[in-house]
Design a protein around this motif. Structure first.
Motif, mmCIF file in Angstrom:
data_model
loop_
_atom_site.group_PDB
_atom_site.id
_atom_site.type_symbol
_atom_site.label_atom_id
_atom_site.label_comp_id
_atom_site.label_asym_id
_atom_site.label_seq_id
_atom_site.Cartn_x
_atom_site.Cartn_y
_atom_site.Cartn_z
ATOM 1 N N GLU A 1 47.149 6.451 53.390
ATOM 2 C CA GLU A 1 47.956 5.719 52.413
ATOM 3 C C GLU A 1 48.976 6.680 51.799
ATOM 4 N N ASP A 2 50.181 6.208 51.571
ATOM 5 C CA ASP A 2 51.221 7.053 50.968
ATOM 6 C C ASP A 2 50.699 7.658 49.668
ATOM 7 N N GLY A 3 50.820 8.978 49.555
ATOM 8 C CA GLY A 3 50.426 9.653 48.317
ATOM 9 C C GLY A 3 48.945 9.987 48.237
ATOM 10 N N ASP A 4 48.165 9.575 49.245
ATOM 11 C CA ASP A 4 46.733 9.893 49.197
ATOM 12 C C ASP A 4 46.482 11.223 49.908
ATOM 13 N N ASN A 5 46.169 12.261 49.130
ATOM 14 C CA ASN A 5 45.908 13.570 49.748
ATOM 15 C C ASN A 5 44.458 14.007 49.541
ATOM 16 N N PHE A 6 43.573 13.031 49.284
ATOM 17 C CA PHE A 6 42.141 13.312 49.146
ATOM 18 C C PHE A 6 41.622 13.895 50.462
ATOM 19 N N GLY B 1 38.648 14.198 51.774
ATOM 20 C CA GLY B 1 37.566 13.527 52.501
ATOM 21 C C GLY B 1 36.268 14.316 52.413
ATOM 22 N N VAL B 2 35.146 13.626 52.650
ATOM 23 C CA VAL B 2 33.845 14.263 52.459
ATOM 24 C C VAL B 2 33.005 14.351 53.736
ATOM 25 N N CYS B 3 33.525 13.895 54.873
ATOM 26 C CA CYS B 3 32.715 13.972 56.092
ATOM 27 C C CYS B 3 32.590 15.425 56.535
ATOM 28 N N PRO B 4 31.344 15.933 56.734
ATOM 29 C CA PRO B 4 31.188 17.341 57.127
ATOM 30 C C PRO B 4 31.732 17.639 58.521
ATOM 31 N N TYR B 5 31.913 16.591 59.321
ATOM 32 C CA TYR B 5 32.418 16.790 60.695
ATOM 33 C C TYR B 5 33.929 16.622 60.788
ATOM 34 N N HIS B 6 34.466 15.561 60.138
ATOM 35 C CA HIS B 6 35.879 15.210 60.352
ATOM 36 C C HIS B 6 36.719 15.195 59.086
ATOM 37 N N GLY B 7 36.119 15.462 57.937
ATOM 38 C CA GLY B 7 36.921 15.429 56.700
ATOM 39 C C GLY B 7 37.337 14.015 56.358
ATOM 40 N N ASP B 8 38.548 13.648 56.805
ATOM 41 C CA ASP B 8 39.127 12.382 56.348
ATOM 42 C C ASP B 8 39.060 11.253 57.371
ATOM 43 N N CYS B 9 37.939 11.131 58.093
ATOM 44 C CA CYS B 9 37.719 9.929 58.903
ATOM 45 C C CYS B 9 37.402 8.773 57.951
ATOM 46 N N LEU B 10 37.172 7.583 58.476
ATOM 47 C CA LEU B 10 36.882 6.422 57.625
ATOM 48 C C LEU B 10 35.725 6.707 56.666
ATOM 49 N N GLU B 11 34.608 7.225 57.183
ATOM 50 C CA GLU B 11 33.466 7.543 56.322
ATOM 51 C C GLU B 11 33.852 8.595 55.276
ATOM 52 N N GLY B 12 34.642 9.568 55.699
ATOM 53 C CA GLY B 12 35.027 10.663 54.810
ATOM 54 C C GLY B 12 35.892 10.239 53.638
ATOM 55 N N GLN C 1 42.049 -0.763 45.579
ATOM 56 C CA GLN C 1 43.189 -1.060 46.466
ATOM 57 C C GLN C 1 43.219 -0.065 47.632
ATOM 58 N N THR C 2 42.966 1.193 47.310
ATOM 59 C CA THR C 2 42.922 2.229 48.351
ATOM 60 C C THR C 2 41.776 1.951 49.320
ATOM 61 N N GLU C 3 40.618 1.632 48.769
ATOM 62 C CA GLU C 3 39.437 1.312 49.588
ATOM 63 C C GLU C 3 39.738 0.143 50.526
ATOM 64 N N ALA C 4 40.343 -0.910 49.975
ATOM 65 C CA ALA C 4 40.656 -2.102 50.775
ATOM 66 C C ALA C 4 41.654 -1.774 51.886
ATOM 67 N N TYR C 5 42.593 -0.910 51.592
ATOM 68 C CA TYR C 5 43.587 -0.520 52.607
ATOM 69 C C TYR C 5 42.897 0.136 53.807
ATOM 70 N N TYR C 6 41.983 1.053 53.537
ATOM 71 C CA TYR C 6 41.301 1.741 54.643
ATOM 72 C C TYR C 6 40.334 0.817 55.384
ATOM 73 N N LEU C 7 39.654 -0.048 54.662
ATOM 74 C CA LEU C 7 38.737 -0.974 55.338
ATOM 75 C C LEU C 7 39.508 -2.024 56.144
ATOM 76 N N ALA C 8 40.693 -2.411 55.660
ATOM 77 C CA ALA C 8 41.544 -3.340 56.421
ATOM 78 C C ALA C 8 42.030 -2.686 57.708
ATOM 79 N N GLN C 9 42.380 -1.390 57.616
ATOM 80 C CA GLN C 9 42.765 -0.659 58.840
ATOM 81 C C GLN C 9 41.622 -0.628 59.838
ATOM 82 N N ALA C 10 40.411 -0.380 59.318
ATOM 83 C CA ALA C 10 39.232 -0.361 60.191
ATOM 84 C C ALA C 10 39.057 -1.729 60.852
ATOM 85 N N CYS C 11 39.222 -2.809 60.077
ATOM 86 C CA CYS C 11 39.097 -4.160 60.637
ATOM 87 C C CYS C 11 40.123 -4.395 61.741
#
Length: 289
Positions: free
Chosen positions: A162-167, A169-180, A206-216
């Motif tokens: 998402e624009d402006g999202d520089n979090f 991520g927390v996944c120990p394997y991939h950082g910013d994958c969906l789970e991360g 809103q951020t959460e919904a954006y990523y879950l919509a991408q996953a869908c």
């Protein structure tokens, strides 16, 4: 004649063990925290030793090895839960009880429960997503538990940020994958609060919904399911569903038409019982075979 069946929903946080029948009706259940294999399996055995079950369905946290030709079939493999790494779960159960077993993932049994008795009744192809401590995906293809060389690991797909999202991520394997970036621990790390402590109007959703919509979108384009069912603690936030549907429609941009979105992206109907119900139903199937 009714059969006495066993079910295990082995989650990364807690185990649920139950006995019941081929209709998925639970007669007795116990639940305890997932600690070490030694401690946890002792409690599993103590529970099932009381009953003469004819088959057991196991849905386990993963990754697990589901390839019967593999030397490590029945093992939990590369899990972040280090005590369980390369643990022969199915082998331990088979040593104790000489009965048939179904061995699959915790999300697959939840998908199966929803397919047979929940939101997915009457649909042949069900994609089930749990969003909680982690994100997992189970798939029912033509009414059967989906098995490739392994099982889906749809929680670890990579996403467009998402624009402006520089979090980070927390996944120990991939950082910013969906789970991360979208599982419960990611929400907590982003906001400093657990999901249930946040207001339904918090911008985080809103951020959460954006990523879950991408996953869908990704799951729709790859699996072509009849419906996508969401469960898990994070998805108890009912405000997410209309937000995910709206963003999904924008992202898809009419490329692939799906059923009415209110009936395509839906909440779990069996709630927290989806997994244990599905494990009993899977045990019934393996007994029949």
């Amino acid at each position: 004649m009714a059969h006495l069946l066993g079910g295990i929903e082995a989650g990364g946080t807690k185990f649920v063990c139950a006995v019941g029948d081929e209709k998925g009706q639970v007669t007795q259940r116990v639940k305890f925290p997932t600690t070490t294999p030694e401690e946890t399996m002792k409690q599993v055995f103590e529970f099932f030793d009381q009953y003469q079950v004819e088959a057991i369905g196991i849905g386990s946290f993963g990754p697990i090895d589901i390839d019967p030709q593999s030397a490590t079939y029945g093992y939990i493999t590369d899990t972040p839960k280090l005590a369980w790494k390369n643990y022969n779960f199915l082998g331990a159960m088979k040593n104790r009880y000489q009965i048939p077993f179904e061995w699959t993932t915790d999300v697959n049994v939840a998908a199966y429960g929803e397919h047979k008795l929940g939101a997915g009744v009457g649909k042949n192809n069900i994609l089930y997503v749990t969003v909680g401590t982690g994100i997992g995906v189970g798939y029912i293809s033509h009414g059967q538990l989906y098995r490739g060389r392994s099982h889906p690991e749809g929680g670890h797909i990579l996403l467009h940020r998402e624009d402006g999202d520089n979090f980070a991520g927390v996944c120990p394997y991939h950082g910013d994958c969906l789970e991360g970036i979208a599982a419960g621990p990611a929400i907590e790390k982003r906001t400093g609060k657990k999901g249930y402590e946040l207001a339904p109007t918090d911008a985080c959703w809103q951020t959460e919904a954006y990523y879950l919509a991408q996953a869908c979108m990704t799951y729709t384009l790859t699996f072509s399911p009849d419906m996508i069912i969401f469960g898990g603690g994070v998805m108890k936030q009912q405000q997410l569903f209309p937000m995910i549907r709206t963003k999904f429609l924008e992202l898809m941009n009419d490329y692939v038409r799906v059923a009415d979105l209110d009936h395509y992206i839906v909440p779990v109907r069996l709630g927290d019982d989806a997994g244990i119900t599905g494990s009993l139903l899977a045990a019934a199937d393996v007994l029949e075979k």
